[in-house]
Design a protein around this motif. Structure first.
Motif, PDB file in Angstrom:
ATOM      1  N   GLY B   2      42.994  38.681  32.432  1.00 46.02           N
ATOM      2  CA  GLY B   2      43.283  38.143  33.754  1.00 46.02           C
ATOM      3  C   GLY B   2      43.525  36.649  33.734  1.00 46.02           C
ATOM      4  O   GLY B   2      43.450  36.001  32.695  1.00 46.02           O
ATOM      5  N   GLU B   3      43.829  36.141  34.917  1.00 42.22           N
ATOM      6  CA  GLU B   3      44.129  34.729  35.061  1.00 42.22           C
ATOM      7  C   GLU B   3      43.115  34.102  36.012  1.00 42.22           C
ATOM      8  O   GLU B   3      42.822  34.657  37.059  1.00 42.22           O
ATOM      9  N   VAL B   4      42.587  32.943  35.629  1.00 37.61           N
ATOM     10  CA  VAL B   4      41.570  32.298  36.458  1.00 37.61           C
ATOM     11  C   VAL B   4      42.191  31.134  37.230  1.00 37.61           C
ATOM     12  O   VAL B   4      42.724  30.198  36.641  1.00 37.61           O
ATOM     13  N   VAL B  34      40.989  42.080  41.691  1.00 36.50           N
ATOM     14  CA  VAL B  34      40.683  40.677  41.942  1.00 36.50           C
ATOM     15  C   VAL B  34      39.179  40.433  42.035  1.00 36.50           C
ATOM     16  O   VAL B  34      38.462  41.199  42.686  1.00 36.50           O
ATOM     17  N   ALA B  35      38.711  39.368  41.397  1.00 36.68           N
ATOM     18  CA  ALA B  35      37.331  38.927  41.592  1.00 36.68           C
ATOM     19  C   ALA B  35      37.357  37.547  42.232  1.00 36.68           C
ATOM     20  O   ALA B  35      38.031  36.641  41.745  1.00 36.68           O
ATOM     21  N   LEU B  36      36.654  37.409  43.360  1.00 36.28           N
ATOM     22  CA  LEU B  36      36.516  36.100  43.981  1.00 36.28           C
ATOM     23  C   LEU B  36      35.162  35.534  43.588  1.00 36.28           C
ATOM     24  O   LEU B  36      34.152  36.232  43.669  1.00 36.28           O
ATOM     25  N   VAL B  37      35.155  34.283  43.160  1.00 34.20           N
ATOM     26  CA  VAL B  37      33.899  33.669  42.760  1.00 34.20           C
ATOM     27  C   VAL B  37      33.599  32.522  43.722  1.00 34.20           C
ATOM     28  O   VAL B  37      34.405  31.597  43.861  1.00 34.20           O
ATOM     29  N   ASP B  38      32.474  32.592  44.393  1.00 31.66           N
ATOM     30  CA  ASP B  38      32.069  31.506  45.280  1.00 31.66           C
ATOM     31  C   ASP B  38      31.277  30.489  44.466  1.00 31.66           C
ATOM     32  O   ASP B  38      30.127  30.712  44.099  1.00 31.66           O
ATOM     33  N   GLU B 112      38.057  42.106  32.850  1.00 31.98           N
ATOM     34  CA  GLU B 112      38.087  43.240  33.771  1.00 31.98           C
ATOM     35  C   GLU B 112      39.048  43.094  34.939  1.00 31.98           C
ATOM     36  O   GLU B 112      39.454  44.092  35.538  1.00 31.98           O
ATOM     37  N   PHE B 113      39.369  41.854  35.291  1.00 31.87           N
ATOM     38  CA  PHE B 113      40.168  41.649  36.500  1.00 31.87           C
ATOM     39  C   PHE B 113      41.507  41.011  36.175  1.00 31.87           C
ATOM     40  O   PHE B 113      41.642  40.304  35.180  1.00 31.87           O
ATOM     41  N   ASP B 114      42.485  41.271  37.064  1.00 26.39           N
ATOM     42  CA  ASP B 114      43.803  40.661  36.891  1.00 26.39           C
ATOM     43  C   ASP B 114      43.777  39.204  37.329  1.00 26.39           C
ATOM     44  O   ASP B 114      44.384  38.339  36.712  1.00 26.39           O
TER      45      ASP B 114
END
Ligand SMILES: Nc1ncnc2c1ncn2[C@@H]1O[C@H](COP(=O)(O)OP(=O)(O)OP(=O)(O)O)[C@@H](O)[C@H]1O
Ligand SMILES: [Mg+2]
Lengths: 147, 264
Positions: B2-4, B34-38, B112-114
């Motif tokens: 994935g891309e950060v 998608v993973a959102l990181v706060d 794990e995430f795109d």
């Protein structure tokens, strides 16, 4: 900036740690430094000589030089030329719209009413004890000859 | 892999969290994982904006300090299949996580995430350094205000120093009427100073406040201009060439009417 003669690369230039990415080397000669980038807010260059910037000087950025300062873009930040008291130092910019301009121990700022964009290169220098700004004409008087 | 992407701004309150939530929801609605990181530890917001606050058991600090496994802390969105949130801790502060731990965490998530979208806190201190540590790309959000643009400029410099070159710009809360009257910075004025690529322009829209308070994402609203603007941003992130919306269509009662009766 302190004004002793010091190693050109080592100490005199500050702001590199956060300001200038590795690999973008600045070209240095005896006493002129060429900066090939735009200075953004919070970035500064202090140098014991002349500074030439191939880019803009954004608001919130700062150049302090013992000699002359030339900005080949839009000057919107703060410039101090002749920082060690050289009243012959000049500041030149493709567009001169500084937040504040200092030459030697003179400080000026643009008038508080709408700063006019003259749309042409300009040069600031001390004339008869005051900082004056005039259109920069190639082939006109050369710097250093005046005064 | 994935891309950060980190969403950052310098100045507070300009729309980082809103943008993170909408880009995340937008990408997920187009089928991405998608993973959102706060990363705004201590001022947790993203969970509220997504309407997921009541599902939090573990948070980012629990993960980095080894209290739980990453999988346990990730919260699934209630509407969108591919959308996940790693919430911030509310009772700790920014120093509870180190840049090194963030890098590690992003490395895990990438498997794990795109897309991993990081909501950066305001400021230029440790919270910022943590948020950008694991990122490969950056989105800078600003509003058409001199102080916000100044801070964005500062942030772009700091991003470059951290090795994040060519960040993309989102201009939020623009009001074309004010721009036209000369009372607000225009898109050109902003680009003129920041000199980076524009990812999108979001108009001022009360629907953003309404959807945010309901824990919904405006990007899923098909009829709003701000939703459209966020959908365009999403598609640009996916690599599509989407022309900038003509925001002049703002007060388009006639336009709407024409659309309804089938005239273009
Ligand atoms: N385009 C818009 N139109 C109207 N309101 C908006 C718009 N964008 C954001 N807002 C509102 O502005 C407020 C701040 O937005 P948001 O929380 O996304 O900013 P932030 O940059 O994450 O703030 P912080 O720095 O505190 O984390 C919110 O109440 C949000 O609903
Ligand atoms: Mg926020």
């Amino acid at each position: 900036m302190t004004c002793s003669k010091r190693d050109v690369r080592g100490e005199v230039i500050s702001g590199f740690a956060e300001g200038i990415p590795a690999g973008q080397e600045d070209l240095v000669d005896d006493n002129t430094i060429l900066v090939q980038r735009t200075l953004r807010s919070g970035q500064s260059i202090h140098y014991d000589g002349n500074v030439v910037i191939l880019g803009d000087l954004n608001p919130g950025s700062e150049v302090v030089a013992k000699g002359n300062v030339i900005i080949m873009g839009v000057l919107r930040g703060v410039v101090h030329a002749g920082a060690c008291g050289d009243e012959n130092a000049v500041v030149m910019a493709f567009r001169l719209q500084p937040t504040q301009l200092r030459i030697a121990n003179h400080i000026t700022r643009p008038p508080d009413d709408e700063p006019e964009d003259t749309g042409q290169p300009e040069m600031a220098r001390i004339k008869d004890g005051v900082v004056t700004i005039e259109a920069f004409q190639t082939g006109g008087e050369r710097q250093g000859k005046a005064n | 892999m994935g891309e950060v992407i980190v969403v950052t701004s310098g100045k507070g309150g300009v729309g980082k969290t809103t943008t993170t939530a909408n880009i995340g929801a937008g990408l997920a609605s187009m089928g991405c994982k998608v993973a959102l990181v706060d990363a705004d530890i201590g001022l947790r917001n993203l969970d509220v904006v997504l309407g997921l606050e009541n599902r939090i058991v573990y948070d980012i600090v629990d993960v980095t300090s080894g209290n739980c496994r990453l999988r346990q802390a990730l919260i699934k969105d209630k509407r969108l299949e591919g959308l996940h949130l790693l919430p911030a801790a509310q009772t700790k502060d920014k120093t509870a996580v180190s840049p090194e731990q963030m890098r590690e965490l992003c490395g895990e998530l990438k498997k794990e995430f795109d897309y991993i979208i990081i909501d950066c806190p305001a400021g230029i201190e440790q919270g910022f350094r943590n948020a950008v540590a694991g990122a490969e790309k950056a989105v800078v959000v600003t509003t058409p205000e001199v102080s916000a643009v100044r801070d964005a400029d500062r942030i772009i410099g700091l991003l470059e120093a951290a090795g994040l070159y060519e960040p993309k710009l989102v201009i939020n809360r623009i009001r074309l009427k004010m721009v036209r009257q000369g009372d607000m910075m225009s898109i050109e004025d902003i680009i003129d100073i920041l000199a980076i690529d524009l990812l999108g322009v979001i108009p001022e829209d009360e629907l953003i406040v309404i959807t945010t308070n309901r824990g919904e994402a405006v990007v899923l609203d098909q009829n709003s201009r701000s939703g459209q603007a966020y959908r365009n941003i999403t598609r640009r992130i996916l690599g599509e060439e989407v022309p900038m919306v003509n925001l002049e269509e703002e007060d388009g009662f006639l336009k709407k009417l024409r659309k309804i009766i089938g005239l273009k």
